[in-house]
Scaffold this motif. Structure first.
Motif, PDB file in Angstrom:
ATOM      1  N   ALA A  25       0.829  -1.204   0.000  1.00  0.00           N
ATOM      2  CA  ALA A  25       0.000   0.000   0.000  1.00  0.00           C
ATOM      3  C   ALA A  25       0.863   1.254   0.000  1.00  0.00           C
ATOM      4  O   ALA A  25       0.548   2.250  -0.654  1.00  0.00           O
ATOM      5  N   ALA A  26       1.971   1.178   0.765  1.00  0.00           N
ATOM      6  CA  ALA A  26       2.843   2.353   0.882  1.00  0.00           C
ATOM      7  C   ALA A  26       3.561   2.660  -0.423  1.00  0.00           C
ATOM      8  O   ALA A  26       4.053   3.769  -0.616  1.00  0.00           O
ATOM      9  N   SER A  27       3.611   1.669  -1.317  1.00  0.00           N
ATOM     10  CA  SER A  27       4.312   1.901  -2.580  1.00  0.00           C
ATOM     11  C   SER A  27       3.606   2.945  -3.424  1.00  0.00           C
ATOM     12  O   SER A  27       4.091   3.380  -4.452  1.00  0.00           O
ATOM     13  N   GLY A  28       2.441   3.340  -2.994  1.00  0.00           N
ATOM     14  CA  GLY A  28       1.701   4.343  -3.746  1.00  0.00           C
ATOM     15  C   GLY A  28       2.165   5.768  -3.507  1.00  0.00           C
ATOM     16  O   GLY A  28       1.727   6.685  -4.199  1.00  0.00           O
ATOM     17  N   PHE A  29       3.044   5.975  -2.513  1.00  0.00           N
ATOM     18  CA  PHE A  29       3.551   7.327  -2.274  1.00  0.00           C
ATOM     19  C   PHE A  29       4.570   7.692  -3.358  1.00  0.00           C
ATOM     20  O   PHE A  29       5.393   6.872  -3.727  1.00  0.00           O
ATOM     21  N   TYR A  30       4.475   8.905  -3.814  1.00  0.00           N
ATOM     22  CA  TYR A  30       5.484   9.348  -4.779  1.00  0.00           C
ATOM     23  C   TYR A  30       5.733  10.842  -4.620  1.00  0.00           C
ATOM     24  O   TYR A  30       4.912  11.565  -4.076  1.00  0.00           O
ATOM     25  N   GLN A  31       6.886  11.245  -5.097  1.00  0.00           N
ATOM     26  CA  GLN A  31       7.300  12.645  -4.932  1.00  0.00           C
ATOM     27  C   GLN A  31       7.398  13.305  -6.301  1.00  0.00           C
ATOM     28  O   GLN A  31       7.938  12.733  -7.243  1.00  0.00           O
ATOM     29  N   VAL A  32       6.833  14.492  -6.375  1.00  0.00           N
ATOM     30  CA  VAL A  32       7.005  15.279  -7.605  1.00  0.00           C
ATOM     31  C   VAL A  32       7.966  16.417  -7.290  1.00  0.00           C
ATOM     32  O   VAL A  32       7.694  17.246  -6.427  1.00  0.00           O
ATOM     33  N   ARG A  33       9.111  16.419  -7.956  1.00  0.00           N
ATOM     34  CA  ARG A  33      10.135  17.437  -7.678  1.00  0.00           C
ATOM     35  C   ARG A  33       9.748  18.789  -8.257  1.00  0.00           C
ATOM     36  O   ARG A  33       8.859  18.869  -9.101  1.00  0.00           O
ATOM     37  N   GLY A  54       5.542  18.059  -4.899  1.00  0.00           N
ATOM     38  CA  GLY A  54       5.216  17.726  -3.513  1.00  0.00           C
ATOM     39  C   GLY A  54       5.082  16.221  -3.351  1.00  0.00           C
ATOM     40  O   GLY A  54       5.372  15.456  -4.266  1.00  0.00           O
ATOM     41  N   LEU A  55       4.625  15.837  -2.185  1.00  0.00           N
ATOM     42  CA  LEU A  55       4.442  14.403  -1.917  1.00  0.00           C
ATOM     43  C   LEU A  55       2.979  14.054  -2.179  1.00  0.00           C
ATOM     44  O   LEU A  55       2.070  14.745  -1.718  1.00  0.00           O
ATOM     45  N   HIS A  56       2.751  12.987  -2.951  1.00  0.00           N
ATOM     46  CA  HIS A  56       1.375  12.585  -3.288  1.00  0.00           C
ATOM     47  C   HIS A  56       1.214  11.081  -3.145  1.00  0.00           C
ATOM     48  O   HIS A  56       2.194  10.360  -2.949  1.00  0.00           O
ATOM     49  N   TYR A  57      -0.040  10.659  -3.262  1.00  0.00           N
ATOM     50  CA  TYR A  57      -0.320   9.233  -3.142  1.00  0.00           C
ATOM     51  C   TYR A  57      -1.152   8.786  -4.319  1.00  0.00           C
ATOM     52  O   TYR A  57      -2.052   9.487  -4.772  1.00  0.00           O
ATOM     53  N   HIS A  58      -0.843   7.590  -4.824  1.00  0.00           N
ATOM     54  CA  HIS A  58      -1.711   6.966  -5.828  1.00  0.00           C
ATOM     55  C   HIS A  58      -1.916   5.525  -5.411  1.00  0.00           C
ATOM     56  O   HIS A  58      -1.125   4.939  -4.653  1.00  0.00           O
ATOM     57  N   PRO A  60      -1.667   1.739  -5.493  1.00  0.00           N
ATOM     58  CA  PRO A  60      -0.481   1.035  -5.977  1.00  0.00           C
ATOM     59  C   PRO A  60      -0.743   0.270  -7.266  1.00  0.00           C
ATOM     60  O   PRO A  60      -1.877  -0.050  -7.604  1.00  0.00           O
ATOM     61  N   TRP A  61       0.352   0.010  -7.977  1.00  0.00           N
ATOM     62  CA  TRP A  61       0.298  -0.780  -9.213  1.00  0.00           C
ATOM     63  C   TRP A  61      -0.299  -2.134  -8.904  1.00  0.00           C
ATOM     64  O   TRP A  61      -0.026  -2.719  -7.869  1.00  0.00           O
ATOM     65  N   PRO A  62      -1.121  -2.753  -9.766  1.00  0.00           N
ATOM     66  CA  PRO A  62      -1.368  -2.316 -11.152  1.00  0.00           C
ATOM     67  C   PRO A  62      -2.574  -1.404 -11.322  1.00  0.00           C
ATOM     68  O   PRO A  62      -3.018  -1.194 -12.438  1.00  0.00           O
ATOM     69  N   ILE A  63      -3.071  -0.882 -10.204  1.00  0.00           N
ATOM     70  CA  ILE A  63      -4.265  -0.053 -10.317  1.00  0.00           C
ATOM     71  C   ILE A  63      -3.892   1.309 -10.906  1.00  0.00           C
ATOM     72  O   ILE A  63      -4.452   1.742 -11.910  1.00  0.00           O
ATOM     73  N   GLU A  64      -2.932   1.935 -10.219  1.00  0.00           N
ATOM     74  CA  GLU A  64      -2.489   3.246 -10.728  1.00  0.00           C
ATOM     75  C   GLU A  64      -0.974   3.236 -10.860  1.00  0.00           C
ATOM     76  O   GLU A  64      -0.290   2.514 -10.129  1.00  0.00           O
ATOM     77  N   GLU A  65      -0.473   4.001 -11.792  1.00  0.00           N
ATOM     78  CA  GLU A  65       0.977   4.201 -11.884  1.00  0.00           C
ATOM     79  C   GLU A  65       1.265   5.667 -12.188  1.00  0.00           C
ATOM     80  O   GLU A  65       0.398   6.371 -12.709  1.00  0.00           O
ATOM     81  N   GLN A  66       2.486   6.113 -11.833  1.00  0.00           N
ATOM     82  CA  GLN A  66       2.803   7.531 -11.946  1.00  0.00           C
ATOM     83  C   GLN A  66       4.018   7.758 -12.857  1.00  0.00           C
ATOM     84  O   GLN A  66       4.875   6.898 -12.996  1.00  0.00           O
ATOM     85  N   TYR A  67       3.981   8.929 -13.486  1.00  0.00           N
ATOM     86  CA  TYR A  67       5.112   9.407 -14.283  1.00  0.00           C
ATOM     87  C   TYR A  67       5.425  10.821 -13.802  1.00  0.00           C
ATOM     88  O   TYR A  67       4.523  11.591 -13.523  1.00  0.00           O
ATOM     89  N   THR A  68       6.706  11.167 -13.736  1.00  0.00           N
ATOM     90  CA  THR A  68       7.065  12.529 -13.335  1.00  0.00           C
ATOM     91  C   THR A  68       8.075  13.106 -14.333  1.00  0.00           C
ATOM     92  O   THR A  68       9.275  13.151 -14.074  1.00  0.00           O
ATOM     93  N   PRO A  69       7.565  13.538 -15.478  1.00  0.00           N
ATOM     94  CA  PRO A  69       8.515  14.101 -16.447  1.00  0.00           C
ATOM     95  C   PRO A  69       8.995  15.480 -16.011  1.00  0.00           C
ATOM     96  O   PRO A  69       8.255  16.247 -15.391  1.00  0.00           O
ATOM     97  N   LYS A  70      10.249  15.771 -16.379  1.00  0.00           N
ATOM     98  CA  LYS A  70      10.795  17.088 -16.089  1.00  0.00           C
ATOM     99  C   LYS A  70      10.229  18.066 -17.103  1.00  0.00           C
ATOM    100  O   LYS A  70      10.348  17.858 -18.309  1.00  0.00           O
ATOM    101  N   THR A  71       9.612  19.122 -16.603  1.00  0.00           N
ATOM    102  CA  THR A  71       8.973  20.051 -17.533  1.00  0.00           C
ATOM    103  C   THR A  71       9.771  21.332 -17.744  1.00  0.00           C
ATOM    104  O   THR A  71       9.493  22.077 -18.660  1.00  0.00           O
ATOM    105  N   THR A  72      10.738  21.614 -16.871  1.00  0.00           N
ATOM    106  CA  THR A  72      11.508  22.849 -17.067  1.00  0.00           C
ATOM    107  C   THR A  72      12.880  22.592 -17.669  1.00  0.00           C
ATOM    108  O   THR A  72      13.544  23.506 -18.130  1.00  0.00           O
TER     109      THR A  72
END
Lengths: 317, 297
Positions: A25-33, A54-58, A60-72
């Motif tokens: 369950a905790a694997s759903g935490f992720y950080q957006v720089r 910031g710090l967010h939650y989704h 966990p896989w395989p339900i949700e997955e996250q991407y954090t592309p660098k935008t700047t």
């Protein structure tokens, strides 16, 4: 805990399984720089598209997955060459860099395209290879634009404007294709004639310089000749004026002498005349050799040659 | 019995596998086709979670839904006015109808092969219908590149959609050049043109230089000629004025002037060691010969 005790599993499993579930369950935490944006997919579909830093939650896989592309981050890609090649190499450049100009000349253009992620969803999932898309788009825009321009314009005065045009049209194409990319700059690293003809092109530059040199030299000759001539002219006039003054001065001087003498002469003409004559003759004869032949004598004169002295013979009759 | 836990374990594995097999996830970058015993039956175009019959009843085939770029090999074409051109094309496509795609092509590789064929044939047709100057020209009126590429795109799109379920978004010319043998002659022409320009610059320089120098020379002569003329006039004026002064004063008594000037002449001409011959019967010598009683009258 009582439920767990009834399960037909071993004691170890009774406690490790809940712990594993917690970790899962905790694997759903992720950080957006700060230089990123978050995108969350739920079962493959986009659920959240601009998750701020910031710090967010989704879930966990395989339900949700996250991407954090660098935008700047400013990404860059080379067009017409490989960045890992030595740019200063004398190797014949690849056809990749060559473009036809409107007057059917061939030039080589190497450029760098800089871009940032504009729309994270489009950037991540729109094109298979966004970087390659940018490169291809820039290449085709370059081909199309240069095909309508003159070679001299592209090589010299039009360089900046061409960059602007290529950037604008490439951006338009990328927008059309929903690439989610924004170009920040298109810079030409080199625009030059192909190695085969570069000498001939350089010679034209030299010829231009030579033309200026010839003209400058001629002008400096002219700038020397004319003042010198004016100086000479001035001198001529000064000399003439001096001569003029001399003439007058001499005339005045001589006539002054004459007039004074004449004024005196008219008071006693005969005696003055006599005196003047005798004075002149005595001056003339002062250091001369005088020969006085008597009446009736014949005087024989001999023509002398160089070095001979005069010895006239006096014939006695 | 010891077989029971193993059996339970195996049973769990089989059940788990079957459950998983009923779950289908289609990603946002994918399209899918469901096949029943291998026969394509329906397509899935929206991403998400789907339930299906487990393998081997229903199978899920995933297809890349993203924008794909076709970068075919360099191809040579002939324009209407018989010019050879080397073209690197750019074709942008994506799968539109997954069912049709699977039925007709089946794989990305097959898609690329067929698309390349369609592309080259359409491109050849369009390029062969226009002159070279429609591609490359400094005159914006003759350039028809946009229309040409639009035509190619449309033709390719029509064929691709109907036959392969593929949407062709854009077809463009990434690179355009001459074939190797033609390129050499293009370089020769470029060199000759540059030589012409260089020669023109140099001769312009010479011409200008000569003009400047001869103009300067012309001005120099003019200045000196004028100066000489003025100088002559001044000298003339000086001499004339002097002559007037002489005439005015000597003219007051011309006879006396003649006498005086003659004496001056004697003084000046009878200078160094001249031998003078004086006959005895001149007035000067009268007293010399006749003695003190003589008169010079």
């Amino acid at each position: 805990m009582k439920v767990l005790n009834r399960l037909p599993v071993s004691r170890v499993a009774r406690y490790t399984v809940p712990v594993l579930l917690l970790i899962y369950a905790a694997s759903g935490f992720y950080q957006v720089r700060p230089d990123e944006l978050g995108v969350v997919l739920r079962f493959g579909a986009v659920a959240r598209s601009s998750v701020p830093p910031g710090l967010h939650y989704h879930l966990p896989w395989p339900i949700e997955e996250q991407y954090t592309p660098k935008t700047t981050e400013v990404r860059k890609i080379s067009v017409g060459f490989n960045v890992f090649d030595n740019l200063l190499d004398e190797e014949p450049e690849s056809l990749e860099a060559q473009r036809l100009t409107g007057d059917t000349n061939i030039i080589a253009i190497k450029s760098m395209v800089h871009y940032v992620v504009d729309d994270p969803v489009q950037f991540l999932f729109g094109a298979e290879n966004p970087a390659l898309l940018v490169q291809a788009a820039a290449e085709l825009v370059l081909t199309e634009t240069v095909a309508g321009k003159e070679v001299d314009w592209v090589l010299t005065t039009g360089r900046t404007e061409l960059q602007v045009q290529v950037k604008a049209q490439t951006q338009a194409l990328l927008d059309q294709l929903h690439a989610g990319i924004r170009l920040t700059a298109v810079n030409f690293v080199t625009i030059e004639p192909p190695l085969d003809v570069i000498e001939a092109f350089n010679d034209v530059s030299s010829a231009k310089i030579e033309r200026e040199e010839l003209i400058n030299k001629a002008e400096s000759v002219a700038n020397f000749v004319l003042p010198k001539a004016r100086g000479e002219a001035h001198e001529l006039l000064e000399q003439a004026k001096a001569y003029q003054t001399e003439c007058l001065a001499q005339a005045k001087g001589l006539t002054q002498t004459f007039v004074s003498l004449k004024n005196y002469y008219v008071t006693a003409p005969a005696i003055t005349r006599q005196r003047m004559y005798l004075e002149a003759i005595s001056e003339c004869l002062a250091h001369q050799q005088v020969i006085v032949p008597s009446n009736g004598d014949n005087l024989r004169l001999t023509l002398l040659e160089e070095g001979q002295t005069l010895k006239p013979q006096v014939d006695k009759q | 019995m010891k077989w029971k836990p193993i059996g339970v374990g195996l049973g769990l594995i089989v059940v788990g596998y079957l459950i998983l097999s009923c779950c289908a996830v289609v990603d946002v970058t994918e399209l899918a086709v469901l096949t029943i015993f291998g026969r394509p039956t329906q397509s899935i175009t929206e991403p998400g979670f789907y339930l299906k019959w487990p393998f081997p009843i229903q199978t899920l085939h995933l297809i890349d839904a993203r924008l794909l770029v076709l970068d075919p090999e360099t191809a040579e074409f002939l324009t209407k006015d018989k010019k050879n051109v080397l073209v690197n094309s750019f074709l942008c496509w994506r799968v539109k109808d997954p069912l049709r795609f699977i039925e007709s092509l089946g794989s990305r590789l097959q898609a690329e092969l067929h698309l390349t064929d369609v592309l080259n044939s359409e491109l050849g047709a369009v390029l062969g219908a226009y002159d070279f100057s429609a591609l490359v020209s400094t005159n914006p009126e003759t350039v028809q590149l946009e229309q040409m590429m639009q035509a190619v795109t449309e033709h390719c799109a029509t064929v691709a959609e109907k036959e392969f379920g593929i949407q062709v978004l854009d077809v463009r010319l990434k690179r355009l050049n001459f074939p190797d043998q033609n390129r050499a002659s293009v370089f020769n022409r470029m060199r000759a043109e540059r030589e012409r320009i260089a020669t023109r610059y140099r001769s312009e320089g010479e011409e200008q230089a000569t003009k400047i120098k001869s103009e300067a020379e012309r001005q120099r002569r003019e200045i000196l000629a004028k100066a000489n003329q003025e100088a002559e006039e001044l000298r003339g004026k000086g001499e004339a004025e002097a002559a007037k002064i002489y005439a005015d004063s000597y003219g007051q008594d011309p006879e006396f002037y003649a006498f005086w000037e003659t004496l001056q002449t004697y003084r000046q001409s009878l200078q160094d060691k001249t031998t003078v011959i004086i006959p005895a019967d001149t007035q000067l010598m009268k007293v010399f010969y006749e003695g003190p009683e003589s008169t010079t009258r």
